[in-house]
Write a protein that holds these residues in place. Structure first.
Motif, PDB file in Angstrom:
ATOM      1  N   SER A 140      32.525  79.136  34.184  1.00  0.00           N
ATOM      2  CA  SER A 140      32.059  79.848  32.085  1.00  0.00           C
ATOM      3  C   SER A 140      31.967  81.135  32.610  1.00  0.00           C
ATOM      4  N   LEU A 190      23.799  76.190  28.382  1.00  0.00           N
ATOM      5  CA  LEU A 190      24.380  75.545  29.566  1.00  0.00           C
ATOM      6  C   LEU A 190      23.502  75.488  31.075  1.00  0.00           C
ATOM      7  N   GLU A 191      23.778  74.349  31.765  1.00  0.00           N
ATOM      8  CA  GLU A 191      23.002  73.848  32.674  1.00  0.00           C
ATOM      9  C   GLU A 191      24.097  75.151  33.835  1.00  0.00           C
ATOM     10  N   ILE A 192      23.247  75.785  34.392  1.00  0.00           N
ATOM     11  CA  ILE A 192      24.084  76.673  35.310  1.00  0.00           C
ATOM     12  C   ILE A 192      23.250  76.483  36.886  1.00  0.00           C
ATOM     13  N   ASP A 193      24.027  76.498  38.024  1.00  0.00           N
ATOM     14  CA  ASP A 193      23.553  76.408  39.603  1.00  0.00           C
ATOM     15  C   ASP A 193      23.445  77.832  39.525  1.00  0.00           C
ATOM     16  N   CYS A 233      37.011  78.728  40.505  1.00  0.00           N
ATOM     17  CA  CYS A 233      38.334  77.152  40.791  1.00  0.00           C
ATOM     18  C   CYS A 233      39.270  76.670  41.311  1.00  0.00           C
ATOM     19  N   GLN A 242      29.738  73.536  42.599  1.00  0.00           N
ATOM     20  CA  GLN A 242      28.455  74.068  41.627  1.00  0.00           C
ATOM     21  C   GLN A 242      29.230  74.423  39.893  1.00  0.00           C
ATOM     22  N   LYS A 243      28.229  74.556  39.024  1.00  0.00           N
ATOM     23  CA  LYS A 243      28.393  74.914  38.142  1.00  0.00           C
ATOM     24  C   LYS A 243      28.162  76.761  37.863  1.00  0.00           C
ATOM     25  N   LYS A 285      35.987  77.794  31.583  1.00  0.00           N
ATOM     26  CA  LYS A 285      35.709  77.975  30.040  1.00  0.00           C
ATOM     27  C   LYS A 285      35.326  79.214  29.682  1.00  0.00           C
ATOM     28  N   THR A 316      32.498  74.929  39.328  1.00  0.00           N
ATOM     29  CA  THR A 316      32.802  75.025  38.096  1.00  0.00           C
ATOM     30  C   THR A 316      32.564  75.702  36.752  1.00  0.00           C
TER      31      THR A 316
END
Length: 430
Positions: A225, A335-338, A218, A199-200, A314, A223
């Motif tokens: 941010s 940003l695209e995030i989940d 991580c 997932q983001k 990030k 991923t």
């Protein structure tokens, strides 16, 4: 230790009779301690040592509920164990220098057993108010049990606030968060990055929790941010094999605070390099001065910085608003995030239940700075609000238990003298 208040001394029997019928009323022959975390346990152990009776009221169903229920699994103590032990019982020798969350909980449980401390669980303080007329504290609670809820009122001479600086989560309002649609949780509910694999994830906050949650994500192939809205001090956890905290304490014995801050920042830049180029801007005030004045703890790096350098974590600026599956940042990037993890910290809950009081500020911390914030007026005390972690809580606990023990012993002696004199007068009539 306590009696139903119908058996209380005559001076206490004048309370509103309606109270006696609507709630159970208990006289405590000693202090009431609110909170069974490390601070509450430490002061309770000190009172036990002095022979002073007390009651601990705890809203959760266990000791140290913050540690047991609201911390992530990979958490370790940030400071070496000698700076985190409570008074009169060191950590077991076989514990590592930085004990895990589970080892620390085990230590606290053995601490409670060692001093035979038995809090009253599932009991939430609704209000605590000083009764000027009688010179006593009235502490009203809701007690939950299998059969339902009941109201209890405790009457005592001394009240110890040990609910700490981290009693309630802080959840800021963000525009559009209700439209986001993905999973949103506060860091206190985060256990592990396992369920975030692939997932983001947007981690909001860059303190110790934000850094560690990002690192854990991580390590579980997510991923992250990390939102860094303001400046932050990042220090190495150790300098040439020695704890940074230990080094700072050693230096402060010989040098002024501003100079210790300068030394720490020079060492940090030697070991960690220039962190500004990764989006981590340092505050203009030094790390120790900032901790003392604003209570902002420096981040002790345990591996997150390496992941930031490699780009696996990030660093992004503040949030403008959320959209469905997206976040817009203050620099205009989207940003695209989940999922979102809010590492946005905690605050004290004291203002919600401690009534008409001069000791605490509107933020729920003592107005007097360390080392004088532990004692208020009219038998009110605070433990664990020093912004100096477990070592600060231990110092408070020692001061509070000694001060109350002194008053309690004097009053007990006085009562015995009065009772003996009354007995002698009675005998003289025969």
């Amino acid at each position: 230790m306590h009696n139903i208040c119908l058996n209380m001394p005559p001076m206490v029997q004048s309370f509103n009779p309606e109270d006696l019928f609507t709630r159970r009323c208990v006289w405590v022959n000693g202090p009431v301690i609110v909170g069974a975390g490390p601070s509450g346990l430490a002061v309770a152990a000190g009172l036990k040592d002095q022979g002073v009776p007390f009651i601990i009221l705890e809203r959760a169903n266990c000791i140290a509920s913050l540690w047991q229920n609201r911390t992530y699994d990979r958490l370790k103590l940030h400071l070496p164990k000698q700076f985190c032990q409570l008074p009169n019982l060191p950590f077991p020798e076989d514990f590592p220098e930085y004990p895990t969350k589970f080892q620390f909980i085990k230590y606290l449980e053995s601490y409670a057993n060692h001093f035979n401390i038995t809090p009253q669980f599932n009991e939430t303080v609704q209000s605590a108010k000083y009764d000027e007329t009688f010179g006593l504290w009235r502490v009203k609670t809701i007690r939950k049990s299998h059969s339902g809820s009941s109201e209890v009122e405790y009457i005592c001479r001394w009240l110890i606030v040990a609910t700490g600086e981290n009693a309630e989560r802080v959840v800021p309002e963000f525009e559009g968060l209700d439209e986001f649609g993905g999973n949103v949780m506060h860091a206190c509910d985060y256990k592990s990055g396992e369920s975030y694999k692939g997932q983001k994830v947007l981690v909001v906050g860059c303190g110790n929790s934000g850094m560690e949650v990002s690192l854990d994500l991580c390590n579980h192939n997510a991923t992250p941010s990390m939102v860094v809205r303001s400046s932050v001090h990042v220090l190495p956890r150790e300098v040439f094999g020695k704890s940074t905290f230990e080094l700072a304490i050693m230096l402060m014995k010989r040098l002024p605070l501003w100079m210790v801050d300068k030394i720490l920042l020079i060492l940090a830049s030697l070991i960690l390099g220039n962190v500004k180029k990764y989006g981590l801007k340092r505050p203009s005030v030094g790390p120790l001065e900032l901790k003392n004045t604003a209570g902002k703890t420096p981040v002790l790096d345990i591996g997150a910085l390496k992941k930031i350098r490699s780009g696996q974590i990030k660093v992004v600026p503040g949030i403008k608003r959320f959209w469905q599956g997206k976040v817009e940042l203050v620099d205009g990037k989207i940003l695209e995030i989940d999922s979102v993890v809010l590492a946005t910290g905690y605050r004290s809950n004291v203002p919600s239940w401690l009534k008409e009081n001069d000791m605490f500020s509107d933020d729920g911390v003592p107005k007097d700075p360390f080392p004088n914030g532990w004692k208020g007026k009219a038998g009110l005390y605070a433990v664990g609000f020093t912004r100096r972690g477990l070592s600060g809580a231990s110092l408070d606990a020692i001061s509070v238990s000694h001060d109350i023990a002194k008053s309690w012993k004097e009053e007990t002696k006085q009562k015995k003298k009065t009772a003996a004199a009354r007995h002698r007068r009675c005998m003289s009539h025969f």
